[in-house]
Design a protein around this motif. Structure first.
Motif, short mmCIF file in Angstrom:
data_model
loop_
_atom_site.label_atom_id
_atom_site.label_comp_id
_atom_site.label_asym_id
_atom_site.label_seq_id
_atom_site.Cartn_x
_atom_site.Cartn_y
_atom_site.Cartn_z
N TRP A 285 30.20 44.14 48.73
CA TRP A 285 30.27 43.43 47.44
C TRP A 285 31.28 44.09 46.51
O TRP A 285 31.94 43.41 45.75
CB TRP A 285 28.88 43.41 46.80
N ILE A 286 31.41 45.40 46.61
CA ILE A 286 32.41 46.10 45.80
C ILE A 286 33.81 45.65 46.18
O ILE A 286 34.67 45.43 45.31
CB ILE A 286 32.26 47.63 45.95
N ALA A 287 34.05 45.49 47.48
CA ALA A 287 35.36 45.03 47.95
C ALA A 287 35.65 43.61 47.44
O ALA A 287 36.78 43.31 47.03
CB ALA A 287 35.41 45.06 49.48
N ILE A 288 34.64 42.75 47.44
CA ILE A 288 34.80 41.39 46.90
C ILE A 288 35.16 41.45 45.43
O ILE A 288 36.05 40.74 44.95
CB ILE A 288 33.50 40.57 47.11
N PHE A 289 34.47 42.32 44.70
CA PHE A 289 34.74 42.49 43.27
C PHE A 289 36.18 42.93 43.03
O PHE A 289 36.87 42.40 42.15
CB PHE A 289 33.77 43.51 42.67
N ILE A 290 36.64 43.93 43.79
CA ILE A 290 38.01 44.43 43.62
C ILE A 290 39.02 43.31 43.85
O ILE A 290 39.98 43.15 43.08
CB ILE A 290 38.28 45.61 44.58
N PHE A 291 38.82 42.52 44.89
CA PHE A 291 39.72 41.41 45.21
C PHE A 291 39.78 40.41 44.05
O PHE A 291 40.85 40.00 43.60
CB PHE A 291 39.26 40.71 46.48
N ILE A 292 38.61 40.06 43.51
CA ILE A 292 38.55 39.09 42.41
C ILE A 292 39.17 39.65 41.14
O ILE A 292 39.82 38.93 40.37
CB ILE A 292 37.08 38.65 42.17
N SER A 293 39.02 40.96 40.91
CA SER A 293 39.59 41.57 39.70
C SER A 293 41.10 41.50 39.71
O SER A 293 41.73 41.38 38.66
CB SER A 293 39.11 43.02 39.55
N PHE A 294 41.72 41.57 40.90
CA PHE A 294 43.17 41.44 40.99
C PHE A 294 43.62 40.03 40.63
O PHE A 294 44.67 39.83 40.02
CB PHE A 294 43.67 41.80 42.40
N ILE A 295 42.81 39.04 40.97
CA ILE A 295 43.14 37.65 40.64
C ILE A 295 43.10 37.44 39.13
O ILE A 295 43.96 36.79 38.54
CB ILE A 295 42.16 36.68 41.33
N GLY A 296 42.08 38.04 38.46
CA GLY A 296 41.93 37.87 37.01
C GLY A 296 43.02 38.57 36.22
O GLY A 296 43.41 38.11 35.15
N GLY A 297 43.53 39.69 36.74
CA GLY A 297 44.58 40.42 36.04
C GLY A 297 44.10 40.95 34.70
O GLY A 297 42.97 41.39 34.55
N LYS A 298 44.97 40.86 33.67
CA LYS A 298 44.65 41.38 32.34
C LYS A 298 44.43 40.26 31.32
O LYS A 298 44.38 40.51 30.12
CB LYS A 298 45.77 42.31 31.86
N ASN A 299 44.29 39.03 31.81
CA ASN A 299 44.06 37.89 30.94
C ASN A 299 42.57 37.70 30.74
O ASN A 299 41.83 37.43 31.69
CB ASN A 299 44.69 36.63 31.59
N ALA A 300 42.08 37.84 29.49
CA ALA A 300 40.65 37.81 29.19
C ALA A 300 40.01 36.48 29.60
O ALA A 300 38.94 36.46 30.21
CB ALA A 300 40.41 38.08 27.71
N GLY A 301 40.67 35.36 29.25
CA GLY A 301 40.11 34.05 29.56
C GLY A 301 40.02 33.80 31.05
O GLY A 301 38.98 33.36 31.57
N LYS A 302 41.10 34.06 31.76
CA LYS A 302 41.15 33.84 33.20
C LYS A 302 40.13 34.73 33.92
O LYS A 302 39.42 34.28 34.83
CB LYS A 302 42.56 34.12 33.71
N THR A 303 40.07 35.98 33.50
CA THR A 303 39.13 36.93 34.12
C THR A 303 37.70 36.47 33.92
O THR A 303 36.89 36.48 34.86
CB THR A 303 39.32 38.33 33.51
N LEU A 304 37.36 36.06 32.70
CA LEU A 304 36.01 35.61 32.40
C LEU A 304 35.64 34.39 33.23
O LEU A 304 34.53 34.30 33.78
CB LEU A 304 35.87 35.30 30.91
N MET A 305 36.57 33.44 33.36
CA MET A 305 36.32 32.24 34.14
C MET A 305 36.07 32.57 35.61
O MET A 305 35.09 32.11 36.21
CB MET A 305 37.50 31.28 34.03
N ILE A 306 36.92 33.40 36.20
CA ILE A 306 36.80 33.74 37.62
C ILE A 306 35.52 34.52 37.89
O ILE A 306 34.80 34.26 38.88
CB ILE A 306 38.04 34.54 38.07
N PHE A 307 35.20 35.47 37.03
CA PHE A 307 34.00 36.26 37.24
C PHE A 307 32.74 35.43 37.00
O PHE A 307 31.70 35.67 37.62
CB PHE A 307 34.01 37.50 36.35
N GLY A 308 32.82 34.45 36.11
CA GLY A 308 31.69 33.53 35.92
C GLY A 308 31.41 32.73 37.17
O GLY A 308 30.26 32.59 37.60
#
Length: 588
Positions: A432-455
């Motif tokens: 699950w940590i590896a999945i999280f790391i992969f998704i965090s790279f997709i979100g980057g440093k954009n607050a809106g995009k990151t929040l949407m993807i993690f949601g």
């Protein structure tokens, strides 16, 4: 100086994050107290969630008071950030000291009052500390700085349940690993023996307690011995027949459920309960002293007050602050309500879920590792997000984002091993940590995009936790909700206060009010859990218990958070507010 080019004020920032640590320590400790209070005060799951309600309702009350006062006089402008922080810490200290008389009287409502006072102080601290962390450097790294502070907060949430667990139950015994991969009959035998051992321990301790009235002691012993006799009768049959039919296993499961209900509804003498709760006193007295010491440290620290300087830079005239003028704030308030709600509800109801047969019948003394893993998951995510605030090369940034989460996981394992708990079953969690790391790279440093993807990721994890057939795996999908909650607070906060100018302090108080969600959402989920104990709960729903099904509530919360992350940047763009996005690894 342009705040976009301003470097992070590290000395001031490190002084501030001590406060974040305490928030985490107490909040996570509540999750150890919930099953303990449920047991000794004989509470329903809904009633046990009043622990979360008292703590988080205080945030709402404190923020309302703060806002009402600020209408006449801006507290942060008048008294400064440091003095306001010190007052908040002092209030929390009073609440921590109240745990001593609460335990001495074995009064559940007294405990709730103590938690409320602690939370009241935290509300003041939150109103000050969150915007202050964002303002201690470049605006473009504000969310990441808050994430880093959240990482320290999560260190407190990881250590808190372990320390409180040791205080309440002592260290663990690695020769007694948590049950896994047992057959139906073996699982049932384990449950019978576990409950029997617990009841025999209670009888032994009750017999040694000289403060209990002899008549009360005799009556209670008779009830508990009757329950033990029923368990012995069941064990005699189960251990003598290893190849029982499913029908017979189900019959003995029902008998065990009835005995469990009897045991759960057994009200022990008050003097005996006082003795069981006395171990709560010392950790919170020490915590109260620590609050006082940190208050003095903050007062004499070099933390600067940015509020007055900003008032000169941003002038909106004499127009009164109206919340409806800022849709990002209104939507952000709902987002904070649901975010804190989902973060708290997932873990505060987890002891009840793990106590069910399908999830291994884990008792109170073995809950701490799971609580630590959940809150440690937030630490993993926040440490990962906090890397963006450092001035590193692209290659180093990439490497740290891969390595640091696993270092944080190692700390979780190490801390639990030091407490004497067997956590070898956690070794699967790096998936699950590896999945999280992969998704965090997709979100980057954009607050809106990151929040949407993690949601979206949170929704998927909750659905997998609900329907994955192997419950030893399903529980980790639910616990991983902590990973995907981890970066949400700063992203929501950053989006909600964007474009607020000198009204940031008032807006912050509105957002902190919405921490009330941490008290309301667990009550809703707890009410669903309690259906299992009612006449309509027999047989569960969709092939699962209502306690298990209750995790549909976190899934719905994640859905709103994903939508908020998607639409808020569009709202801000219409207002001419552009959030700085930096995908450069060098930092600012």
């Amino acid at each position: 100086m342009s705040q976009h080019n301003e470097q992070t004020k590290w000395r001031q920032f490190l002084s501030l994050v001590i406060v974040f640590f305490f928030w985490g320590f107490v909040a996570a400790s509540n999750d150890i107290l919930i099953p303990v209070f449920k047991k000794w005060f004989v509470l329903s799951q809904l009633q046990s969630q009043l622990v979360a309600w008292a703590f988080y309702a205080a945030y709402f009350v404190g923020s309302v008071i703060f806002f009402i006062i600020s209408l006449k006089s801006d507290i942060l402008q008048k008294f400064g950030y440091k003095k306001t922080l010190a007052v908040g810490l002092s209030i929390s200290a009073i609440g921590a000291f109240l745990f001593f008389p609460a335990a001495s009287t074995a009064n559940f409502w007294f405990f709730l009052m103590a938690l409320f006072v602690v939370g009241l102080g935290f509300s003041v601290q939150q109103i000050v500390a969150n915007p202050l962390a964002i303002k201690m450097g470049s605006a473009s790294t504000g969310a990441h700085r808050l994430t880093l502070a959240g990482g320290i907060n999560s260190l407190g949430t990881t250590i808190g349940p372990i320390i409180v667990g040791i205080a309440l139950f002592g260290t663990g015994n690695k020769s007694e690993p948590l049950p896994a991969n047992l057959s139906k009959t073996e699982t049932l035998v384990y449950e019978y023996k576990t409950l029997k051992t617990e009841l025999e321990t209670n009888i032994l301790d009750l017999g040694k307690d000289s403060h209990v009235d002899s008549a009360e002691k005799t009556a209670t012993e008779a009830k508990v011995n009757n329950q033990i006799s029923k368990l012995n009768a069941g064990l005699a049959t189960l251990e003598g027949n290893k190849n029982m039919s499913d029908e017979l296993v189900n019959q003995y499961s029902k008998q065990l459920d009835e005995t469990k209900k009897e045991a759960a509804n057994t009200l022990y003498p008050k003097e005996f309960v006082k003795g069981k709760l006395s171990t709560v006193k010392m950790p919170f007295v020490i915590l109260g002293i620590a609050f006082i010491l940190v208050a003095f440290f903050i007062l004499f620290s070099k933390i600067e007050d940015p509020a007055k300087e900003e008032e000169k830079l941003i002038d909106e005239g004499s127009e009164k602050f109206r919340i409806t003028k800022y849709p990002q704030l209104v939507l952000g308030m709902i987002a904070i309500f649901l975010y804190v709600g989902v973060e708290v509800s997932i873990i505060s109801n987890l002891p009840a879920l793990l106590h069910t047969r399908e999830f291994g019948s884990v008792l109170e003394n073995n809950i701490a590792p799971f609580v630590s893993l959940y809150w440690g998951s937030l630490m993993i995510g926040r440490w990962n997000g906090g890397i963006n605030v450092f001035n590193t090369s692209k290659a180093v940034n990439l490497l740290l984002k891969i390595i640091v989460p696993f270092i944080a996981f190692g700390i979780i394992i190490f801390a639990n091993n030091m407490s004497g708990k067997d956590v070898t079953s956690f070794y699967i969690y790096p998936i699950w940590i590896a999945i999280f790391i992969f998704i965090s790279f997709i979100g980057g440093k954009n607050a809106g995009k990151t929040l949407m993807i993690f949601g979206v990721a949170g929704i998927i994890m909750m659905i997998c936790g609900l329907f994955y057939p192997d419950k030893n795996i399903a529980k980790y999908f639910l616990i991983s909700g902590g990973l995907f909650c981890s970066i949400m607070w700063p992203a929501i906060f950053d989006l909600a206060i964007a474009g607020l100018g000198k009204n940031t302090g008032k807006a912050s108080s509105f957002l902190i009010m919405m921490i009330l969600g941490g008290g309301i959402i667990p009550l809703v989920q707890g009410a669903i859990c309690d259906i299992d104990n009612g006449p309509s709960g027999h047989g569960g729903i969709m092939g699962m218990t209502y306690t298990h099904f209750s995790y549909i509530i976190p899934a719905l919360c994640f859905l709103y958070l994903a939508i908020f992350g998607y639409i808020t940047p569009k709202i801000l763009k219409k207002q001419g507010v552009e959030l700085t996005e930096s995908n450069e690894s060098s930092g600012h």
